[in-house]
Design an enzyme around this catalytic site. Sequence first.
Site, PDB file in Angstrom:
ATOM      1  N   TYR A 109       9.042 -11.281   6.125  1.00 13.53           N
ATOM      2  CA  TYR A 109       9.686 -11.323   4.821  1.00 13.53           C
ATOM      3  C   TYR A 109      11.380 -11.082   5.009  1.00 13.53           C
ATOM      4  O   TYR A 109      11.563 -10.242   5.671  1.00 13.53           O
ATOM      5  CB  TYR A 109       9.045 -10.537   3.894  1.00 13.53           C
ATOM      6  CG  TYR A 109      10.001 -10.214   2.468  1.00 13.53           C
ATOM      7  CD1 TYR A 109       9.736 -11.316   1.498  1.00 13.53           C
ATOM      8  CD2 TYR A 109      10.506  -9.117   2.131  1.00 13.53           C
ATOM      9  CE1 TYR A 109      10.425 -11.133   0.359  1.00 13.53           C
ATOM     10  CE2 TYR A 109      11.191  -9.032   0.900  1.00 13.53           C
ATOM     11  CZ  TYR A 109      11.096  -9.927  -0.114  1.00 13.53           C
ATOM     12  OH  TYR A 109      11.640  -9.896  -1.177  1.00 13.53           O
ATOM     13  N   LYS A 151       3.930  -8.212  -6.703  1.00 23.07           N
ATOM     14  CA  LYS A 151       3.317  -9.647  -6.560  1.00 23.07           C
ATOM     15  C   LYS A 151       1.705  -9.194  -7.332  1.00 23.07           C
ATOM     16  O   LYS A 151       1.797  -9.227  -8.755  1.00 23.07           O
ATOM     17  CB  LYS A 151       3.229  -9.998  -5.387  1.00 23.07           C
ATOM     18  CG  LYS A 151       4.507  -9.746  -4.457  1.00 23.07           C
ATOM     19  CD  LYS A 151       5.379 -10.863  -4.908  1.00 23.07           C
ATOM     20  CE  LYS A 151       7.026 -10.539  -4.447  1.00 23.07           C
ATOM     21  NZ  LYS A 151       7.001 -10.534  -2.851  1.00 23.07           N
ATOM     22  N   ARG A 183       9.459  14.375  -9.158  1.00 21.51           N
ATOM     23  CA  ARG A 183       9.494  13.413  -8.183  1.00 21.51           C
ATOM     24  C   ARG A 183       8.370  13.714  -7.077  1.00 21.51           C
ATOM     25  O   ARG A 183       8.005  13.123  -6.179  1.00 21.51           O
ATOM     26  CB  ARG A 183      10.890  13.644  -7.355  1.00 21.51           C
ATOM     27  CG  ARG A 183      10.846  12.787  -5.979  1.00 21.51           C
ATOM     28  CD  ARG A 183      12.559  12.947  -5.455  1.00 21.51           C
ATOM     29  NE  ARG A 183      13.509  13.615  -5.566  1.00 21.51           N
ATOM     30  CZ  ARG A 183      13.266  14.919  -5.191  1.00 21.51           C
ATOM     31  NH1 ARG A 183      12.300  15.064  -4.218  1.00 21.51           N
ATOM     32  NH2 ARG A 183      14.444  15.593  -5.487  1.00 21.51           N
ATOM     33  N   ASP A 210       2.036  -5.747   6.361  1.00 25.08           N
ATOM     34  CA  ASP A 210       2.519  -6.079   5.101  1.00 25.08           C
ATOM     35  C   ASP A 210       1.250  -6.778   4.798  1.00 25.08           C
ATOM     36  O   ASP A 210       1.199  -8.178   5.195  1.00 25.08           O
ATOM     37  CB  ASP A 210       3.792  -7.048   5.271  1.00 25.08           C
ATOM     38  CG  ASP A 210       4.065  -7.200   3.690  1.00 25.08           C
ATOM     39  OD1 ASP A 210       3.509  -7.464   2.817  1.00 25.08           O
ATOM     40  OD2 ASP A 210       5.455  -7.470   3.585  1.00 25.08           O
TER      41      ASP A 210
HETATM   42  C1  LIG Z   1       8.172  -9.913  -2.256  1.00 27.53           C
HETATM   43  C2  LIG Z   1       7.953  -9.375  -0.987  1.00 27.53           C
HETATM   44  C3  LIG Z   1       8.230  -8.089  -0.549  1.00 27.53           C
HETATM   45  C4  LIG Z   1       9.421  -7.394  -1.238  1.00 27.53           C
HETATM   46  O1  LIG Z   1       8.688  -6.708  -2.412  1.00 27.53           O
HETATM   47  P1  LIG Z   1       9.790  -6.359  -3.593  1.00 27.53           P
HETATM   48  O2  LIG Z   1       9.242  -5.662  -4.642  1.00 27.53           O
HETATM   49  O3  LIG Z   1      10.445  -7.842  -3.901  1.00 27.53           O
HETATM   50  O4  LIG Z   1      10.967  -5.457  -2.999  1.00 27.53           O
HETATM   51  C5  LIG Z   1       7.990  -7.799   0.752  1.00 27.53           C
HETATM   52  N1  LIG Z   1       6.960  -8.503   1.445  1.00 27.53           N
HETATM   53  C6  LIG Z   1       6.583  -9.495   1.207  1.00 27.53           C
HETATM   54  C7  LIG Z   1       5.526 -10.288   1.891  1.00 27.53           C
HETATM   55  C8  LIG Z   1       6.777 -10.214  -0.149  1.00 27.53           C
HETATM   56  O5  LIG Z   1       6.455 -11.306  -0.478  1.00 27.53           O
END
Ligand SMILES: *Cc1c(COP(=O)(O)O)cnc(C)c1O
Length: 391
Positions: free
Chosen positions: A112, A209, A59, A184
Amino acid sequence: MAKSKTDLKSLKPATRLVSTARDYSEHGIVSPAVYHASTILYPTYQALKEQKQTYQYGRRGTPTSRSVETAIATLENGFASKVTPSGLSAITTTLLSFLKPGDHILIPDSIYAPGRAFCDKMLKNWGVAVEYYDPLLGGAVSAFMRATTRIVYCESPGSQTMEVQDIPAIAQGAHKAGALVVVDNTWSGGHYFNVFAHGGDISIHAATKYIVGHSDVMMGAVTCNEETWPRFKDGYETLGQFAGPDDMYLTLRGLRTIDIRLERHMKSAVNIADWLKGRPEVDEVLYPALPGAPGHEIWKRDFTGASGLFSVVLKPQSDAALAAFLDGLELFGMGYSWGGFESLCVPFKPNRTARPWTRQGTCLRFHIGLEDPDDLKADLAAGFERLKAAS
Ligand SMILES: *Cc1c(COP(=O)(O)O)cnc(C)c1O
C-alpha cells in the site's frame, strides 16, 4: 448469543462474529454502551496506589475499546488486538514497536503506497535498512535474510496489483532467520484469510474498509499472537495510540455483518470480473478468485473466500478515452478507499522498484459494492461505448 460456557473456538466463523464480545453489554441490551472517557475515578487512595482496577484512564481502555478489540481478535483467531485511528497508523505503530536503528526490514514491492512512503521517509531516516522484494518470491525470501532482519512484511493480495503472496513459504524462511512476519490482511476482511494459521505473527487491518463496511469511519486494527503481544502492546501504549469511542462502536457494528456482506461482494465481483474478462477492451483481469487469473492457485489453497476488490488491465488507452469512460459512470464512484456498500472504479499506475511492472495497458481498480450486478454491468457497458467513441 453463546452462553459464557461455550468455547467460541468450537463455533463456525459466522457464529463467532455474532457471539463474541457480548459480555461488555449490560442490562440485557444487545450492544455495548459507547463510553466517552478520559478521567476514570479510583474509589480509594489504596486502589490508586495498586493500579489494579479494570479501567484506569481513557486511553488505557474502556468497555467500548475492549469490546471491539475482543471482536477483532475473534475475527482473526489471534491472541489479542488493539485498534488505532487509521489503517496507516496500524502499520506505523506496528513497525515502530519492533524496529530499532540498524535493523533490516523486507517490504513487498506491492505494499500500500502510503506504507511505502512511511518506510522511505521515516524508517530510513531513523537508520532502518528498508529493502523492497518481489512479492511473488515465496521461499526464495531466505536469500534476502540478514542477521539484522527483524521483520518480513507482507500484503496479500496487494491492494492494486493483486499479487497473492505465498505466506507459508515466506514465513518459513523468515522464521528460520529469526524474523517476524507481519501481514496486511485488509483485502480478506480478516474473514477469508487466517494470518496465524499460515505462519504470520501479526495481522494488520485497515478496518476502514470491510470491517467498518460503510465508508464512514477511519480505523486500524493490529492483532498479535501470544509471543508478539507484550512488545506490541507496550509500543502502542508508549506511542499514545487510541481511537474515538463512536468510531470504535461503528467498527464493532460493521464487524457483526461482515460474513453476509463479504459473501455478496464476492458473488457480484466474480460475476462482473468474469464478464470483464470477455470484453474486447480488457487485456487481463487481476482477481485471484477467478480461475486462470494470476495467484488463483495460492488463493484457492490459502483463502476461504474473496472480497469485492480487483483490478483490470485495459488495452492501452488515450487519456481522453479513459476520461470518457470514467466521467460518465453513474453507479461507480471514483475515489480511494473501498470495502463500503458502494461500487468504485479508480485508475492507478504501479510504483515499483524490485519487480518492474511490465504490463503496458491502462490499470483500473474496481470495488464491487452491494448493488445488483446487472445494473453495474450495464453502467460499465455504457462506459465501454463512450471509450470506443472517444478512441
Ligand atoms: C486503505 C489501506 C490502508 C490504510 O488504511 P487507512 O484507514 O486508509 O489509513 C492500509 N493497507 C491497505 C491494504 C489499504 O487498502
